[in-house]
Enzyme design. Sequence first.
Site, mmCIF file in Angstrom:
data_model
loop_
_atom_site.group_PDB
_atom_site.id
_atom_site.type_symbol
_atom_site.label_atom_id
_atom_site.label_comp_id
_atom_site.label_asym_id
_atom_site.label_seq_id
_atom_site.Cartn_x
_atom_site.Cartn_y
_atom_site.Cartn_z
ATOM 1 N N ASP A 36 0.517 -0.812 -0.116
ATOM 2 C CA ASP A 36 -0.052 -0.007 -0.240
ATOM 3 C C ASP A 36 1.077 1.012 0.235
ATOM 4 O OD1 ASP A 36 0.985 0.070 2.539
ATOM 5 O OD2 ASP A 36 -1.022 0.504 3.941
ATOM 6 N N ASP A 59 1.159 4.520 2.758
ATOM 7 C CA ASP A 59 1.037 5.556 3.811
ATOM 8 C C ASP A 59 1.667 7.326 3.051
ATOM 9 O OD1 ASP A 59 0.373 2.777 5.002
ATOM 10 O OD2 ASP A 59 2.526 2.568 3.837
ATOM 11 N N ASP A 96 -3.512 4.870 3.035
ATOM 12 C CA ASP A 96 -3.409 5.024 4.651
ATOM 13 C C ASP A 96 -3.288 6.442 4.647
ATOM 14 O OD1 ASP A 96 -3.992 1.982 4.620
ATOM 15 O OD2 ASP A 96 -2.333 1.694 5.984
HETATM 16 P P1 GTP Z 1 4.736 -2.683 2.776
HETATM 17 O O1 GTP Z 1 3.098 -1.655 2.152
HETATM 18 O O2 GTP Z 1 4.088 -3.861 2.812
HETATM 19 O O3 GTP Z 1 4.752 -2.267 1.942
HETATM 20 O O4 GTP Z 1 4.648 -2.470 4.250
HETATM 21 P P2 GTP Z 1 4.764 -0.952 5.766
HETATM 22 O O5 GTP Z 1 5.775 -1.115 6.116
HETATM 23 O O6 GTP Z 1 4.447 -0.106 4.950
HETATM 24 O O7 GTP Z 1 3.849 -1.830 5.972
HETATM 25 P P3 GTP Z 1 2.556 -0.958 6.684
HETATM 26 O O8 GTP Z 1 1.618 -0.021 5.817
HETATM 27 O O9 GTP Z 1 1.415 -2.391 6.943
HETATM 28 O O10 GTP Z 1 2.500 0.026 7.927
HETATM 29 C C1 GTP Z 1 3.409 0.915 7.765
HETATM 30 C C2 GTP Z 1 3.573 0.522 9.377
HETATM 31 O O11 GTP Z 1 2.311 1.762 9.653
HETATM 32 C C3 GTP Z 1 3.884 0.585 10.459
HETATM 33 O O12 GTP Z 1 5.153 0.791 11.029
HETATM 34 C C4 GTP Z 1 2.833 -0.014 11.431
HETATM 35 O O13 GTP Z 1 2.684 -0.091 12.521
HETATM 36 C C5 GTP Z 1 1.960 1.150 11.498
HETATM 37 N N1 GTP Z 1 0.388 1.387 11.755
HETATM 38 C C6 GTP Z 1 -0.199 -0.054 10.370
HETATM 39 N N2 GTP Z 1 -1.508 0.632 11.098
HETATM 40 C C7 GTP Z 1 -2.199 0.837 11.839
HETATM 41 C C8 GTP Z 1 -2.676 0.911 12.535
HETATM 42 O O14 GTP Z 1 -4.285 1.130 12.132
HETATM 43 N N3 GTP Z 1 -2.536 1.664 13.851
HETATM 44 C C9 GTP Z 1 -0.975 2.301 14.034
HETATM 45 N N4 GTP Z 1 -1.018 3.297 15.199
HETATM 46 N N5 GTP Z 1 -0.237 1.977 13.439
HETATM 47 C C10 GTP Z 1 -0.708 1.220 12.175
HETATM 48 MN MN MN Z 2 2.636 0.154 4.176
HETATM 49 MN MN MN Z 3 -0.448 1.212 5.433
#
Ligand code: GTP
Ligand code: MN
Ligand code: MN
Length: 377
Positions: free
Chosen positions: A204, A206, A301
């Site tokens: 995704d 973020d 996100d």
């Molecule tokens: P990929 O998206 O697979 O490339 O990896 P990513 O490291 O970006 O993972 P992800 O998008 O799932 O999450 C990014 C960061 O946001 C991570 O450190 C998570 O712990 C944090 N995170 C994800 N969802 C939530 C949530 O609902 N609440 C909080 N506080 N943190 C979140």
């Molecule tokens: Mn991510």
């Molecule tokens: Mn995410």
Amino acid sequence: QRSEAEVVMISVSSYACQRRTSLINHNAVLTDALSLLPHNAELNEDEGRGLAFRRAAAVLKFLPEPVTTTTPLRGLPCLGEHSLRVIEDILQDGASREVESTKRSERFKALKVLNGIFGVGVKTADRWIRAGIRYLQPLQGSGETLSRAQRAGLRYYDDLNQPVSRAEADAVGEIVEKAAVSVLPGARMTLIGGFRRGKLTGHDVDFLLTHPEEGREEGLMPKVVSRLESEGFLLYQKTTRNSYLESEDGPARSSSSMDRFQKCFSIFKLSRGEEGGAEQTGNGESLTPSGQEAWRAVRVDLVVSPVSQSAFALLGWTGSKLFEREMRRWARREKAMSLSSHALYDTRQRRYLRASSEEEIFALLGLEFIPPSERNA
Ligand code: GTP
Ligand code: MN
Ligand code: MN
């Protein structure tokens, strides 16, 4: 060639937040194998064992060269007997029987398919597997009630299981930034998550949104979302009001009267071949010259944080998940502090510690600063 004795000399902290883990992984064969096992363990409601495998894999990711024998691993933290056995099997026989039989199991294959649906966690996947549902097709005709997220997840299944490229992430970023600034002049957007850590692809994209003037960010999320919606960029969105309020008697506490920190889990409609130029097709039916659909679905996100908490939000949403988890464990166990994506609370002093940058947060925790590109634990 380094001798085994020298490898042992590398001192490895048991906390991933004290290790510099770049994206270069010399032991991908081993870490790929080990990272299959947490899913199995967690599915069997064994969170602790799942975490143990994740920690073991993270230690291998950190090592500066490929592992060829388990002997030098014996002195390293986080590598329990079970993990060592798996590693040993792979080094000796080229594969681990446990990992291979897991991969072959119907249960695991079904879990991968079902868990790959946006909105479906392991618990739901497990329930469906028990009910005999193993693939997407049977699920659609099963009469199971699907949430709005799950229905969107099914509809865009193929796209959402295609990795998002950096160019696509930047294209989404342009769209989001434009929308944010147009509804709130001066709003600031930062790319967070895996892309901030330097990853070339992600599941995704973020983003963190804030405004340099405290309070101005209030109500920003609904405005951005309706802007994006009116421009036709959103295929799905769910905004959650993440209420958070500091309190005198403890860390992160909630209050329904104060909704300042908001999240939006969404699916974007992104034009193809226009990465970098954020333009919209408007017509979803058209095809590109190569016969592809003119757009693809991308998971996005969004998080809005007041500027006073933005360093904590930035740190907490940059990941990796294990790195974050380990930082909170360090804070709790070694410093008697409670770290969240909102604040740092010192239990002994009974007060919140302010910070306006990630560097300050690391310093408050007595940790050496680790840049995002080295948080890939
Ligand atoms: P990929 O998206 O697979 O490339 O990896 P990513 O490291 O970006 O993972 P992800 O998008 O799932 O999450 C990014 C960061 O946001 C991570 O450190 C998570 O712990 C944090 N995170 C994800 N969802 C939530 C949530 O609902 N609440 C909080 N506080 N943190 C979140
Ligand atoms: Mn991510
Ligand atoms: Mn995410």
